[in-house]
Design a protein around this motif. Structure first.
Motif, PDB file in Angstrom:
ATOM      1  N   PHE A 160      -3.737  14.099 -14.743  1.00 44.38           N
ATOM      2  CA  PHE A 160      -3.862  13.909 -13.305  1.00 44.38           C
ATOM      3  C   PHE A 160      -4.651  15.041 -12.641  1.00 44.38           C
ATOM      4  O   PHE A 160      -5.447  14.810 -11.730  1.00 44.38           O
ATOM      5  N   LYS A 161      -4.406  16.274 -13.078  1.00 44.26           N
ATOM      6  CA  LYS A 161      -5.042  17.424 -12.428  1.00 44.26           C
ATOM      7  C   LYS A 161      -6.557  17.303 -12.464  1.00 44.26           C
ATOM      8  O   LYS A 161      -7.236  17.508 -11.446  1.00 44.26           O
ATOM      9  N   ALA A 215      -1.178  10.388  -8.121  1.00 45.83           N
ATOM     10  CA  ALA A 215      -2.522   9.892  -8.440  1.00 45.83           C
ATOM     11  C   ALA A 215      -3.322   9.778  -7.154  1.00 45.83           C
ATOM     12  O   ALA A 215      -3.313   8.742  -6.487  1.00 45.83           O
ATOM     13  N   LYS A 216      -4.023  10.821  -6.826  1.00 49.47           N
ATOM     14  CA  LYS A 216      -4.724  10.885  -5.537  1.00 49.47           C
ATOM     15  C   LYS A 216      -6.196  10.501  -5.692  1.00 49.47           C
ATOM     16  O   LYS A 216      -7.098  11.224  -5.286  1.00 49.47           O
ATOM     17  N   TRP A 217      -6.418   9.362  -6.325  1.00 50.27           N
ATOM     18  CA  TRP A 217      -7.764   8.823  -6.465  1.00 50.27           C
ATOM     19  C   TRP A 217      -7.717   7.319  -6.325  1.00 50.27           C
ATOM     20  O   TRP A 217      -6.648   6.708  -6.368  1.00 50.27           O
ATOM     21  N   ASN A 254     -11.475  14.422  -5.654  1.00 50.16           N
ATOM     22  CA  ASN A 254     -11.265  14.991  -4.322  1.00 50.16           C
ATOM     23  C   ASN A 254     -11.979  16.308  -4.055  1.00 50.16           C
ATOM     24  O   ASN A 254     -12.336  16.585  -2.910  1.00 50.16           O
ATOM     25  N   ASN A 304      -7.771  14.201 -10.300  1.00 55.92           N
ATOM     26  CA  ASN A 304      -7.651  14.525  -8.873  1.00 55.92           C
ATOM     27  C   ASN A 304      -8.744  15.486  -8.441  1.00 55.92           C
ATOM     28  O   ASN A 304      -9.330  15.350  -7.359  1.00 55.92           O
ATOM     29  N   TYR A 305      -9.039  16.464  -9.284  1.00 57.86           N
ATOM     30  CA  TYR A 305     -10.107  17.417  -8.959  1.00 57.86           C
ATOM     31  C   TYR A 305     -11.447  16.705  -8.885  1.00 57.86           C
ATOM     32  O   TYR A 305     -12.209  16.905  -7.929  1.00 57.86           O
TER      33      TYR A 305
END
Length: 348
Positions: free
Chosen positions: A83-84, A118-120, A91, A87-88
């Motif tokens: 995830f890291k 999950a920020k995508w 974002n 996300n990078y």
């Protein structure tokens, strides 16, 4: 049946995926841009595991296929089961075509599964292609005495995993939730190599997200000696690397609904090493990255490199990769809702 993505989402994915054919002028601009630059392949796991191995394999050959012949490096950014790094990329990373990543296929569906970490938006990633269609499994250490996943119906086994949203954890969670197997998943390892080391030391009994390419390559000696024992396989058919006696997970299904659930949970893993660029990259550069990916995947150099490591290379282009994700992501909502529960840590 209701699909888990909206028409608007599908349209957005199409827009993100589509790249116009580059004109000669655009091609010159792309070559001028990449000349002297460095392209970074983000790896969401530690050094030495399957994701890292295939990321480095492409990295050694991608630059020669790119306009402008940029340098290509690999940057490991472990954390959160991949995830890291994703996300990078989505974002915070550069959106100019100098950063790409190789993702776990399971992570592609996490935003739609409601995972807040999950920020995508999967529909906005530009897929470059998939480097191999591999066949997954879980293996046990020889010292554990476990010969089949069904053995864990009667005894507890410890499973080493990276993050709770990685295949190393999701696969055993699903086996425990669907079949009631007594699997205790310990997360926090930085990569699959570290997990394999815990099996050697006797700190864990089982590792999942173990691939046929690994069984026939880096871990061939361990497989042949019985140090590692395949206990369940997740391919659409049995693979010679695991032997005919190792059960297919789909053969364990007790009814059709369970079989459909298993297809959703485990079938995505056959899109084994998909590469993607972030949203916002100019279309001509996305087109160049896709063409370079395909050229590198079919190059004599990469094939020889893979053969030396005994890795399976069975590439999909970006259109086929995108369509494969579409097929999975159009699974009926009722099955997806069951999967949301199945791939999470069982309640005590």
């Amino acid at each position: 049946m209701k699909n888990i993505f909206s028409r608007a989402g599908a349209a957005a994915m199409t827009i993100a995926a589509g790249a116009a054919l580059a004109s000669p002028a655009a091609a010159d601009e792309v070559a001028d841009f990449y000349k002297g630059k460095t392209v970074t392949i983000l790896i969401g796991f530690g050094v030495g595991g399957g994701v890292d191995t295939f990321g480095r394999l492409l990295g050694r050959h991608l630059g020669a296929a790119m306009p402008g012949k940029p340098s290509v490096i690999v940057q490991n950014m472990p954390g959160g089961g991949g995830f890291k790094s994703t996300n990078y990329l989505f974002n915070a990373g550069p959106k100019d075509g100098t950063y790409i990543t190789v993702m776990l296929p399971s992570n592609a569906i996490e935003p739609l599964m409601g995972n807040p970490g999950a920020k995508w938006d999967t529909f906005k990633l530009s897929w470059l292609g998939n480097l191999t269609r591999d066949f997954g499994s879980c293996v046990a250490s020889g010292r554990s005495g476990i010969k089949s996943i069904t053995d864990t119906a009667a005894r507890q086994a410890i499973v080493g995993a990276t993050g709770p949203s990685a295949l190393t954890a999701q696969q055993p969670y699903a086996l425990a939730n669907i079949f009631g197997y007594k699997l205790k998943v310990i997360t926090g390892y930085k990569g699959t190599r570290e997990i394999w080391n815990t099996l050697e030391k006797g700190e864990a009994d089982i590792a999942c997200a173990f691939w046929a390419s690994i069984a026939m390559g880096p871990q061939k000696a361990a497989m042949e000696s019985g140090q590692l024992v395949p206990i369940v396989q997740f391919g659409s058919k049995k693979h010679p690397a695991y032997g005919d006696s190792t059960p297919l997970v789909y053969d364990l299904a007790r009814d059709d609904d369970e079989r459909k659930l298993l297809r959703f949970v485990f079938g995505l893993a056959e899109i084994t090493r998909p590469f993607a660029a972030p949203p916002g990259v100019p279309a001509a550069r996305v087109d160049a990255l896709r063409k370079a990916f395909w050229a590198a995947a079919h190059s004599d150099g990469l094939k020889a490199d893979a053969a030396k490591q005994k890795l399976i290379v069975d590439p999909m282009d970006w259109k086929e990769t995108e369509q494969a994700f579409r097929d999975v992501l159009s699974t009926p909502k009722a099955i997806v809702d069951k999967a949301k529960v199945a791939i999470r840590k069982p309640k005590d």
